[in-house]
Write an enzyme that holds these catalytic residues in place. Structure first.
Site, PDB file in Angstrom:
ATOM      1  N   GLU A  79       0.820  -1.220   0.000  1.00 32.37           N
ATOM      2  CA  GLU A  79       0.000   0.000   0.000  1.00 32.37           C
ATOM      3  C   GLU A  79       0.851   1.266   0.000  1.00 32.37           C
ATOM      4  O   GLU A  79       1.709   1.427   0.877  1.00 32.37           O
ATOM      5  CB  GLU A  79      -0.918   0.003   1.238  1.00 32.37           C
ATOM      6  CG  GLU A  79      -1.862   1.195   1.251  1.00 32.37           C
ATOM      7  CD  GLU A  79      -2.901   1.143   2.363  1.00 32.37           C
ATOM      8  OE1 GLU A  79      -3.213   0.042   2.863  1.00 32.37           O
ATOM      9  OE2 GLU A  79      -3.413   2.219   2.714  1.00 32.37           O
ATOM     10  N   LYS A 258      -7.846  -0.594  11.184  1.00 33.19           N
ATOM     11  CA  LYS A 258      -7.145  -1.064   9.977  1.00 33.19           C
ATOM     12  C   LYS A 258      -5.902  -0.193   9.746  1.00 33.19           C
ATOM     13  O   LYS A 258      -4.838  -0.676   9.348  1.00 33.19           O
ATOM     14  CB  LYS A 258      -8.096  -1.012   8.776  1.00 33.19           C
ATOM     15  CG  LYS A 258      -7.540  -1.627   7.500  1.00 33.19           C
ATOM     16  CD  LYS A 258      -6.788  -0.655   6.637  1.00 33.19           C
ATOM     17  CE  LYS A 258      -6.316  -1.273   5.342  1.00 33.19           C
ATOM     18  NZ  LYS A 258      -5.464  -0.382   4.561  1.00 33.19           N
ATOM     19  N   ASP A 274       3.751 -14.256  11.605  1.00 32.83           N
ATOM     20  CA  ASP A 274       2.418 -14.681  11.187  1.00 32.83           C
ATOM     21  C   ASP A 274       1.470 -13.471  11.303  1.00 32.83           C
ATOM     22  O   ASP A 274       1.042 -13.107  12.403  1.00 32.83           O
ATOM     23  CB  ASP A 274       1.979 -15.835  12.103  1.00 32.83           C
ATOM     24  CG  ASP A 274       0.608 -16.374  11.777  1.00 32.83           C
ATOM     25  OD1 ASP A 274      -0.190 -15.667  11.133  1.00 32.83           O
ATOM     26  OD2 ASP A 274       0.322 -17.517  12.174  1.00 32.83           O
ATOM     27  N   HIS A 386      -1.711  10.261  -1.326  1.00 29.26           N
ATOM     28  CA  HIS A 386      -1.768   9.027  -2.106  1.00 29.26           C
ATOM     29  C   HIS A 386      -1.500   9.260  -3.589  1.00 29.26           C
ATOM     30  O   HIS A 386      -0.992   8.396  -4.284  1.00 29.26           O
ATOM     31  CB  HIS A 386      -3.182   8.409  -2.033  1.00 29.26           C
ATOM     32  CG  HIS A 386      -3.352   7.501  -0.860  1.00 29.26           C
ATOM     33  ND1 HIS A 386      -4.554   7.343  -0.222  1.00 29.26           N
ATOM     34  CD2 HIS A 386      -2.494   6.695  -0.218  1.00 29.26           C
ATOM     35  CE1 HIS A 386      -4.417   6.471   0.757  1.00 29.26           C
ATOM     36  NE2 HIS A 386      -3.177   6.071   0.784  1.00 29.26           N
TER      37      HIS A 386
HETATM   38  C1  MEV Z   1      -5.870   3.446   4.847  1.00 27.86           C
HETATM   39  O1  MEV Z   1      -5.141   2.286   4.538  1.00 27.86           O
HETATM   40  C2  MEV Z   1      -5.974   3.626   6.335  1.00 27.86           C
HETATM   41  C3  MEV Z   1      -6.906   4.728   6.795  1.00 27.86           C
HETATM   42  O2  MEV Z   1      -8.192   4.538   6.216  1.00 27.86           O
HETATM   43  C4  MEV Z   1      -6.971   4.659   8.289  1.00 27.86           C
HETATM   44  C5  MEV Z   1      -8.004   5.580   8.891  1.00 27.86           C
HETATM   45  O3  MEV Z   1      -8.998   5.912   8.223  1.00 27.86           O
HETATM   46  O4  MEV Z   1      -7.816   5.927  10.085  1.00 27.86           O
HETATM   47  C6  MEV Z   1      -6.417   6.083   6.327  1.00 27.86           C
END
Ligand code: MEV
Length: 438
Positions: A79, A258, A274, A386
Site C-alpha cells: 500500500e 485497519k 504470522d 496518495h
Molecule cells: C488506509 O489504509 C488507512 C486509513 O483509512 C486509516 C483511517 O482511516 O484511520 C487512512
C-alpha cells in the site's frame, strides 16, 4: 475449461511445478512467480505446492525514537503512503521526545477441549498438573533452558455446551510459540482424555494472546502538529475528536484499527511473522468489551484501540498524548524467521530485538500509523498524499519505465487526471518529445 494439472503436481519440486505450469497453463508465466533459484527452493521448504515467491516492496521508516533508542523500522506492504505516514509520525514523535513502550509477557495459552467430561474432571485435571507437566517435559526441555516453559494449567466448563476447557500457559520466550504450544497440547491429549473420562475434541493454541498485551505512548507539544494552515492546537483537537468518533462508532473503528494494522502488519510481514495471528489477536482485543482505560464508552463491542488526550501545562503550552494497547504475538526466532533472508535482514536492521522488544516496536509503529492517518484525515485528507504514488503506478501500468515513469506521473498530476487513458496520452507525448537516440 482448463485441463487439470498433473496428479503429481503436489509431489514434485517447485522447479517441476513451474515446468508443469509452463506446459499446462501457457498463459501463466512461471517467471512471474520470481526468478531467483535459491528463493524458489526456499519457497518449497516453507510451503506445500510452491511455484515461487511474491516480491512485495519493503521500505524503511527511519528514525523512530523508542525508549530512548533510535530504531529504523522495515515495513513490507503493497500500500502506498503506509511507510511515508509511519515516517512522518515517527519523526514528529521523535522530535517531541519519542515513544515509551512496555511489552507484555511472552506467554501463549494452549487449549484442550473435552466433551462428555465426567463430573469432577476439572478438579482432577488441575490436581494432576505435576504429572501432566512431566509428560511434556521432553518437549519443553530446550525452552526451559532458555528461561521459558510451563507457566500453569487451569480448567473450566463452558457454560453453554458443558464442554471442558483445559488451558495450558507456556512461556515461549523469543518464539511466537504456535508450534511448541500445539505440540504440547497435542502431547497432553491422551492423558487429559483419561483423566476427564470424556473425549478430546481438539487441542490448539489460543490466538487471543491475552498475556502478550503491549503498550506504547507518546506526549508531544501540539505546536509540532500545525499543518494545512491550521494551528497545532486545532489539529490536536481534531485528532482527539476523530479518535472519540472511532471509540463511539464501530463502523469507523474498523477503518481506524485497519490504519493501526497498516504499520503493525507491515512490520510483522517484513520480519517473517504470522500476520494473521497478529491481526486476529488485535481485532479480538478491540471487541473485548468493558470500559477501556481512559475511554469514554462503556458499552461492549468493537471499538478504536488508540487513546488521545490533550494536557494543558502550567506554562501555557499543551501536549498531545497518544497511546495504544494491544496483544502482540510476534517472535524473533522460529518459523519462517530463521530461514527467510528478508526476515533476518529486517531483524538485523532493527538491532536484533528479542520478542518483547519487537512487540514494543510493533505497538509504536501501529500508533504512528494511526496518528499519521488521523492527522491527515482531519486536515488535508489522505488522498493528496496518495495521488503522487498512485500516478506512478498508473504510469507503470501504461508501460512507462525509468525516467518516463516520473515524467508521465508529473504530467498526470499537473492536469489532475489519474486514469490509464491520461497516462497513455502523457506517455505518447513524453516519447514524441524525447530526443532521438544514437
Ligand atoms: C488506509 O489504509 C488507512 C486509513 O483509512 C486509516 C483511517 O482511516 O484511520 C487512512
Amino acid at each position: 475449461m482448463a485441463e487439470p494439472l498433473p496428479r503429481d503436481f503436489r509431489r514434485t519440486t517447485a522447479a517441476g511445478r513451474r515446468r508443469m505450469l509452463n506446459d499446462f497453463r501457457p498463459g501463466v508465466d512461471p517467471n512471474a512467480f520470481g526468478r531467483d533459484e535459491e528463493m524458489i527452493e526456499l519457497a518449497d521448504v516453507m510451503v506445500e505446492s510452491a511455484v515461487g515467491y511474491l516480491a512485495l516492496p519493503v521500505g524503511v521508516a527511519a528514525g523512530f525514537l523508542i525508549n530512548g533508542t533510535r530504531v529504523d523500522v522495515p515495513l513490507a506492504t503493497e500500500e502506498p503512503s503506509v511507510i511515508a505516514a509511519a515516517t512522518y509520525a515517527g519523526r514528529i514523535v521523535a522530535s517531541g521526545g519519542g515513544f515509551e513502550t512496555t511489552a507484555g509477557e511472552t506467554v501463549t495459552t494452549g487449549q484442550i477441549y473435552v466433551e462428555h467430561a465426567a463430573p469432577g474432571a476439572d478438579q482432577r485435571i488441575v490436581a494432576a498438573e505435576p504429572k501432566l507437566r512431566l509428560t511434556v517435559a521432553p518437549l519443553l526441555a530446550a525452552m526451559e533452558g532458555r528461561g521459558g516453559g510451563w507457566r500453569g494449567l487451569r480448567s473450566e466448563r463452558l457454560p453453554g455446551s458443558g464442554v471442558l476447557r483445559v488451558d495450558v500457559d507456556l512461556d515461549t520466550r523469543d518464539a511466537m510459540g504456535a508450534n511448541l504450544v500445539n505440540s504440547v497440547v497435542e502431547g497432553l491429549r491422551p492423558e487429559v482424555e483419561v483423566l476427564s473420562g470424556g473425549r478430546v475434541v481438539m487441542a490448539i493454541l489460543s490466538n487471543a494472546a491475552s498475556r502478550r498485551v503491549s503498550r506504547a505512548a507518546f506526549a508531544i507539544p501540539v505546536t509540532l502538529l500545525s499543518r494545512a494552515g491550521l494551528s497545532g492546537a486545532e489539529v490536536a483537537r481534531r485528532i482527539i475528536l476523530a479518535n472519540e468518533i472511532a471509540i463511539e462508532d464501530p463502523q469507523r473503528a474498523v477503518t481506524h484499527n485497519k490504519g493501526i494494522m497498516n504499520g503493525m502488519t507491515a512490520l510483522a510481514l517484513s520480519t517473517g511473522n504470522d500476520t494473521r495471528a497478529l491481526e486476529a489477536a488485535v481485532h479480538s482485543y478491540a471487541s473485548r468489551g468493558g470500559t477501556p482505560s481512559g475511554g469514554t464508552s462503556s458499552d461492549a463491542g468493537y471499538r478504536a484501540l488508540t487513546r488521545y488526550r490533550s494536557e494543558e501545562r502550567a506554562d501555557g503550552s499543551s501536549l498531545l498524548h497518544g497511546a495504544l494497547e494491544v496483544p502482540v504475538p510476534l517472535g524473533t526466532v522460529g518459523g519462517a524467521i530463521g530461514i527467510h533472508p528478508t526476515a533476518r535482514a529486517s531483524l538485523e536492521l532493527l538491532g536484533n530485538p528479542d520478542a518483547s522488544a519487537l512487540a514494543g516496536i510493533a505497538v509504536c509503529v501501529g500508533l504512528a500509523a494511526n496518528f499519521a492517518a488521523l492527522a491527515a484525515l482531519v486536515t488535508e485528507g489522505i488522498q493528496r498524499g496518495h495521488m503522487g504514488l498512485h500516478a506512478q503506478r498508473v504510469a507503470w501500468a501504461a508501460g512507462a519505465r525509468g525516467e518516463e515513469r516520473r515524467l508521465v506521473a508529473a504530467a498526470m498530476s499537473a492536469c489532475g487526471e489519474y486514469g490509464i487513458d491520461a497516462a497513455k496520452r502523457a506517455l505518447g507525448e513524453v516519447r514524441s518529445t524525447k530526443p532521438a537516440q544514437g
